[in-house]
Write an enzyme that holds these catalytic residues in place. Structure first.
Site, short mmCIF file in Angstrom:
data_model
loop_
_atom_site.label_atom_id
_atom_site.label_comp_id
_atom_site.label_asym_id
_atom_site.label_seq_id
_atom_site.Cartn_x
_atom_site.Cartn_y
_atom_site.Cartn_z
N LYS A 197 0.83 -1.65 0.15
CA LYS A 197 0.21 -0.15 0.29
C LYS A 197 0.82 1.36 0.27
CE LYS A 197 -3.51 2.93 2.66
NZ LYS A 197 -4.80 2.31 3.59
N ARG A 207 -10.12 10.60 1.45
CA ARG A 207 -10.68 11.89 3.15
C ARG A 207 -11.90 12.67 3.46
NH1 ARG A 207 -4.17 11.55 3.09
NH2 ARG A 207 -3.88 9.74 3.25
N ARG A 218 0.84 10.23 5.55
CA ARG A 218 1.09 8.88 5.67
C ARG A 218 2.79 8.04 5.25
NH1 ARG A 218 -3.67 8.51 8.37
NH2 ARG A 218 -5.46 8.90 7.00
N GLU A 234 6.77 -6.59 0.98
CA GLU A 234 6.05 -6.95 1.67
C GLU A 234 5.00 -7.41 1.76
OE1 GLU A 234 4.90 -4.61 4.09
OE2 GLU A 234 6.45 -2.69 4.31
N LYS A 249 -2.77 -1.46 -3.76
CA LYS A 249 -3.88 -0.28 -4.07
C LYS A 249 -2.29 0.59 -3.70
CE LYS A 249 -6.32 1.58 -0.78
NZ LYS A 249 -6.57 2.20 0.68
N SER A 275 -10.36 6.06 -4.29
CA SER A 275 -11.35 7.18 -4.65
C SER A 275 -10.47 8.17 -5.94
CB SER A 275 -11.37 7.48 -3.38
OG SER A 275 -9.97 8.12 -2.78
N TYR A 314 -15.91 1.36 -6.87
CA TYR A 314 -16.49 2.36 -6.31
C TYR A 314 -18.13 2.11 -7.51
CZ TYR A 314 -14.11 3.74 -2.70
OH TYR A 314 -12.79 3.96 -1.50
C1 PBG Z 1 -7.32 3.60 5.13
C2 PBG Z 1 -7.81 3.35 4.28
C3 PBG Z 1 -7.84 4.60 3.02
C4 PBG Z 1 -8.30 3.86 1.77
C5 PBG Z 1 -8.92 2.99 2.00
N1 PBG Z 1 -8.10 2.76 3.93
C6 PBG Z 1 -7.19 5.70 3.22
C7 PBG Z 1 -5.17 5.63 3.27
O1 PBG Z 1 -4.61 5.06 3.84
O2 PBG Z 1 -5.16 7.40 3.91
C8 PBG Z 1 -8.19 4.31 0.53
C9 PBG Z 1 -9.66 4.21 -0.55
C10 PBG Z 1 -9.35 4.65 -1.34
O3 PBG Z 1 -8.53 6.31 -1.58
O4 PBG Z 1 -10.88 4.67 -2.35
N2 PBG Z 1 -7.84 3.05 6.16
#
Ligand code: PBG
Length: 327
Positions: A197, A207, A218, A234, A249, A275, A314
């Protein structure tokens, strides 16, 4: 005499021929719909940066889960947005917490027809917005966070979640959660590890979707987009720790990592079309700049072609219910 022309175009001559030789198909069973559930609202709330996606009430969640099951989707992935937050994300581990209650609702509605999955991460629940708890210096404390993940895993399993989506990128999280689940009698609750990730700009709209409290970034726990070898590492670690499914991801900008992980893994490998990937296509289509349906299909086809066994998207319902998923 010239050498004969080799003619790959023969296999592209008609729609029927193209359909017959297609190497990749989108099937509803390999689509997973992410759903947001917000505490304390009485009407579904639209998410501005994700046109067509809402924060659900319990009632609208029920309907969405029913629709997902009726469309033959493989699963739903639940995210909760709590009314109150604190430093350790208390609501994440309470049975009355929004995500755990939503899980019960979803399982009751369609737990036999599809796989109900839950985001196992603290960021929606903490008042600082980080995926873990902080130490005295304000840094994300890996091992203290593992203790919270262990509790969160048991709470989610108790609520009925069938697949826990570990998205926090703490070291050792898969082993810690597996141990906690087994010790609590949940040997059959499976783990989906967001193994590779990346710290991505493409999470931007999410967000807003979860009303994130995060300031900063992060990058001390999510991966640097520059790194491919690290993605393999990982993934290998999470598989060795006992992950049942691995995930890469985001998807679109990480198809090389996805292909690498899919080639090496001995467990299913999925990808999350995040997203920002959704928002980009919706925004361009709304401007008339691209053909929305074709762009959606092409983007998901590319993710499957790269090696994903399933995709969180989505657009899962649209892809399945338009019948286009079959073609
Ligand atoms: C963390 C999480 C995130 C997403 C899924 N799980 C946000 C992040 O890591 O900042 C993002 C999913 C998306 O952007 O559709 N709980």
């Amino acid at each position: 005499m010239n050498p004969p022309v080799i003619r790959p175009r023969r296999l592209r001559t008609t729609p029927a021929m193209r359909r017959l030789v297609a190497e990749t198909r989108i099937h509803p069973a390999q689509l997973i719909l992410p759903l947001f559930v917000r505490e304390g609202i009485t009407e579904p709330a639209p998410i501005g940066s994700m046109p067509g996606v809402v924060q659900h009430t319990f009632d609208s969640l029920k309907k969405a889960v029913q629709d997902a099951a009726a469309a033959g989707l493989g699963g739903v992935m639940l995210f909760g947005i709590p009314a109150t937050r604190d430093a350790v994300g208390s609501a994440a581990t309470q049975a009355s917490g929004i995500l755990n209650r939503a899980t019960e609702v979803a399982v009751a509605e369609a737990g036999a027809a599809l796989v109900v999955q839950t985001d196992l991460c603290l960021d929606e629940f903490t008042d600082h917005g980080h995926c873990g708890v902080l130490d005295a210096h304000g840094r994300v404390d890996n091992d203290a966070t593992l203790e919270r993940y262990r509790e969160m895993a048991v709470a989610q399993a108790q609520a009925g979640s069938q697949l826990l989506g570990l998205s926090g990128m703490m070291d050792g999280q898969v082993a810690a959660v597996r141990d906690a689940l087994d010790a609590a009698g949940f040997a059959d609750t499976a783990i989906l590890a967001y193994a590779a990730k990346y710290a991505s700009a493409f999470y931007g709209p999410f967000r807003e979707a979860v009303d994130s409290q995060l300031r900063g970034d992060r990058r001390t726990y999510q991966q640097d987009p520059a790194n491919r070898i690290e993605g393999r590492r990982e993934a290998a670690l999470d598989e060795a720790e006992g992950a049942d499914v691995l995930m890469v991801k985001p998807a679109m900008s990480y198809l090389d990592v996805l292909a690498d992980v899919a080639a090496a893994a001995r467990v299913p490998v999925w990808a999350y079309q995040v997203s920002g990937e959704y928002a980009m296509i919706e925004a361009a289509a709304a401007n008339g700049w691209i053909d929305r349906d074709r762009a959606i299909r092409e983007s998901v086809t590319g993710i499957l072609r790269a090696g994903a066994g399933a995709v969180l998207t989505y657009w899962a319902l649209q892809l399945a219910s338009s019948g286009r998923a079959q073609s």
